[in-house]
Design a protein around this motif. Structure first.
Motif, PDB file in Angstrom:
ATOM      1  N   MET A  45       1.194  -1.321  -0.015  1.00  8.89           N
ATOM      2  CA  MET A  45      -0.133  -0.260  -0.111  1.00  8.89           C
ATOM      3  C   MET A  45       0.705   1.602  -0.291  1.00  8.89           C
ATOM      4  SD  MET A  45      -2.912  -1.368   2.768  1.00  8.89           S
ATOM      5  CE  MET A  45      -3.589   0.474   2.935  1.00  8.89           C
ATOM      6  N   VAL A  46       1.631   1.497   1.047  1.00  5.42           N
ATOM      7  CA  VAL A  46       2.889   2.582   0.766  1.00  5.42           C
ATOM      8  C   VAL A  46       3.362   2.866  -0.718  1.00  5.42           C
ATOM      9  CG1 VAL A  46       5.136   3.101   2.229  1.00  5.42           C
ATOM     10  CG2 VAL A  46       3.098   2.549   3.289  1.00  5.42           C
ATOM     11  N   ASP A  47       4.045   1.930  -0.684  1.00  7.58           N
ATOM     12  CA  ASP A  47       4.581   1.115  -1.902  1.00  7.58           C
ATOM     13  C   ASP A  47       3.666   2.112  -3.502  1.00  7.58           C
ATOM     14  OD1 ASP A  47       7.240   0.523  -3.481  1.00  7.58           O
ATOM     15  OD2 ASP A  47       6.257  -1.213  -4.490  1.00  7.58           O
ATOM     16  N   ARG A  48       2.867   1.867  -3.770  1.00  6.78           N
ATOM     17  CA  ARG A  48       1.246   2.453  -4.178  1.00  6.78           C
ATOM     18  C   ARG A  48       1.523   3.617  -4.313  1.00  6.78           C
ATOM     19  NH1 ARG A  48      -3.441  -0.989  -3.425  1.00  6.78           N
ATOM     20  NH2 ARG A  48      -1.623  -2.835  -2.409  1.00  6.78           N
ATOM     21  N   LEU A  49       1.485   3.992  -2.769  1.00  4.09           N
ATOM     22  CA  LEU A  49       0.551   5.971  -2.805  1.00  4.09           C
ATOM     23  C   LEU A  49       2.235   6.112  -3.072  1.00  4.09           C
ATOM     24  CD1 LEU A  49      -0.715   7.430  -1.290  1.00  4.09           C
ATOM     25  CD2 LEU A  49       0.001   7.185   0.209  1.00  4.09           C
ATOM     26  N   LEU A  50       3.963   5.984  -3.308  1.00  4.28           N
ATOM     27  CA  LEU A  50       4.711   7.032  -3.217  1.00  4.28           C
ATOM     28  C   LEU A  50       4.652   6.565  -5.044  1.00  4.28           C
ATOM     29  CD1 LEU A  50       7.409   5.431  -0.826  1.00  4.28           C
ATOM     30  CD2 LEU A  50       5.890   7.482  -0.712  1.00  4.28           C
ATOM     31  N   LYS A  51       4.390   5.354  -5.144  1.00  2.72           N
ATOM     32  CA  LYS A  51       4.438   5.532  -7.194  1.00  2.72           C
ATOM     33  C   LYS A  51       3.877   6.281  -7.487  1.00  2.72           C
ATOM     34  CE  LYS A  51       6.542   0.826  -7.713  1.00  2.72           C
ATOM     35  NZ  LYS A  51       6.079  -0.804  -8.091  1.00  2.72           N
ATOM     36  N   GLU A  52       2.344   6.628  -6.604  1.00  2.00           N
ATOM     37  CA  GLU A  52       1.024   7.613  -7.393  1.00  2.00           C
ATOM     38  C   GLU A  52       1.737   8.957  -7.276  1.00  2.00           C
ATOM     39  OE1 GLU A  52      -1.980   8.897  -9.829  1.00  2.00           O
ATOM     40  OE2 GLU A  52      -1.051   6.772  -9.723  1.00  2.00           O
ATOM     41  N   ALA A  53       1.719   8.899  -6.644  1.00  2.00           N
ATOM     42  CA  ALA A  53       2.885  10.719  -5.624  1.00  2.00           C
ATOM     43  C   ALA A  53       3.698  10.504  -6.889  1.00  2.00           C
ATOM     44  CB  ALA A  53       3.547  10.178  -4.776  1.00  2.00           C
ATOM     45  N   GLU A  54       4.770  10.069  -7.144  1.00  3.61           N
ATOM     46  CA  GLU A  54       5.667  10.291  -7.780  1.00  3.61           C
ATOM     47  C   GLU A  54       4.828  10.412  -9.431  1.00  3.61           C
ATOM     48  OE1 GLU A  54       9.637   8.032  -9.861  1.00  3.61           O
ATOM     49  OE2 GLU A  54       8.917   7.624  -8.155  1.00  3.61           O
ATOM     50  N   LYS A  55       4.108   9.712 -10.390  1.00  4.14           N
ATOM     51  CA  LYS A  55       3.591   9.978 -10.859  1.00  4.14           C
ATOM     52  C   LYS A  55       2.834  11.374 -10.890  1.00  4.14           C
ATOM     53  CE  LYS A  55      -0.147   8.401 -14.039  1.00  4.14           C
ATOM     54  NZ  LYS A  55      -1.979   6.867 -13.968  1.00  4.14           N
ATOM     55  N   GLN A  56       2.120  11.646 -10.020  1.00  2.00           N
ATOM     56  CA  GLN A  56       1.491  13.299  -9.511  1.00  2.00           C
ATOM     57  C   GLN A  56       2.997  14.081 -10.367  1.00  2.00           C
ATOM     58  OE1 GLN A  56      -1.985  13.833  -9.952  1.00  2.00           O
ATOM     59  NE2 GLN A  56      -1.983  11.750 -10.180  1.00  2.00           N
ATOM     60  N   GLU A  57       3.385  14.100  -9.180  1.00  2.00           N
ATOM     61  CA  GLU A  57       4.607  15.524  -9.206  1.00  2.00           C
ATOM     62  C   GLU A  57       5.301  15.237 -11.326  1.00  2.00           C
ATOM     63  OE1 GLU A  57       8.713  16.062  -7.194  1.00  2.00           O
ATOM     64  OE2 GLU A  57       8.044  13.964  -6.870  1.00  2.00           O
ATOM     65  N   GLU A  58       5.559  13.800 -11.560  1.00  2.00           N
ATOM     66  CA  GLU A  58       6.043  14.200 -13.477  1.00  2.00           C
ATOM     67  C   GLU A  58       5.008  14.600 -14.084  1.00  2.00           C
ATOM     68  OE1 GLU A  58       6.920  10.103 -13.831  1.00  2.00           O
ATOM     69  OE2 GLU A  58       8.791  10.616 -12.617  1.00  2.00           O
ATOM     70  N   GLU A  59       3.764  14.473 -13.881  1.00  2.00           N
ATOM     71  CA  GLU A  59       2.725  15.132 -14.424  1.00  2.00           C
ATOM     72  C   GLU A  59       2.548  16.608 -14.337  1.00  2.00           C
ATOM     73  OE1 GLU A  59      -0.828  12.854 -13.841  1.00  2.00           O
ATOM     74  OE2 GLU A  59      -0.062  11.200 -15.259  1.00  2.00           O
ATOM     75  N   LEU A  60       2.496  16.967 -13.211  1.00  2.00           N
ATOM     76  CA  LEU A  60       2.733  18.164 -12.458  1.00  2.00           C
ATOM     77  C   LEU A  60       3.751  18.794 -13.317  1.00  2.00           C
ATOM     78  CD1 LEU A  60       1.038  20.614 -10.936  1.00  2.00           C
ATOM     79  CD2 LEU A  60       2.505  19.883  -9.098  1.00  2.00           C
ATOM     80  N   THR A  61       4.886  17.839 -13.083  1.00  2.00           N
ATOM     81  CA  THR A  61       5.988  18.576 -13.648  1.00  2.00           C
ATOM     82  C   THR A  61       5.840  19.671 -14.907  1.00  2.00           C
ATOM     83  OG1 THR A  61       7.200  18.036 -11.903  1.00  2.00           O
ATOM     84  CG2 THR A  61       8.896  19.085 -13.104  1.00  2.00           C
ATOM     85  N   GLY A  62       5.068  18.270 -15.585  1.00  2.00           N
ATOM     86  CA  GLY A  62       5.712  18.337 -17.446  1.00  2.00           C
ATOM     87  C   GLY A  62       4.412  19.876 -17.252  1.00  2.00           C
TER      88      GLY A  62
END
Length: 98
Positions: A45-62
């Motif tokens: 659960m923690v891993d999935r949450l962190l991966k989603e956070a990373e994905k969201q961060e990449e999208e926002l940065t883009g």
């Protein structure tokens, strides 16, 4: 687990999510009603949450980068590439003059 994901994304502000915050949030949700969760499930659960956070961060940065580039183009500011091109041209001119 879909409800868990939605709750986490809405409640935490995924962009600034650290491993510690993710662990705290998962532990809090488990205490509130998810019942018993194995150590492995908690880790997932923690891993999935962190991966989603990373994905969201990449999208926002883009999106931010794209918006900034559009603004630079719109107001006519020179880009780094423009300045590098000018510098190269000046070097060529200096060589010819010397």
């Amino acid at each position: 687990m879909d409800a868990l994901k939605k709750a986490m994304l809405l409640g935490l502000g995924v962009i600034s999510l650290t491993k510690e915050k993710a662990e705290e949030a998962v532990d809090d949700l488990i205490k509130r009603g998810e019942g018993e969760v194995s150590r492995e499930e908690r880790f997932k659960m923690v891993d999935r949450l962190l991966k989603e956070a990373e994905k969201q961060e990449e999208e926002l940065t883009g999106r931010i980068s794209e918006t900034v580039q559009k603004a630079i183009t719109k107001i006519g500011l020179a880009t780094k590439k423009d300045l590098e091109d000018i510098s190269k041209r000046l070097e060529e001119i200096e060589k010819r003059i010397s």
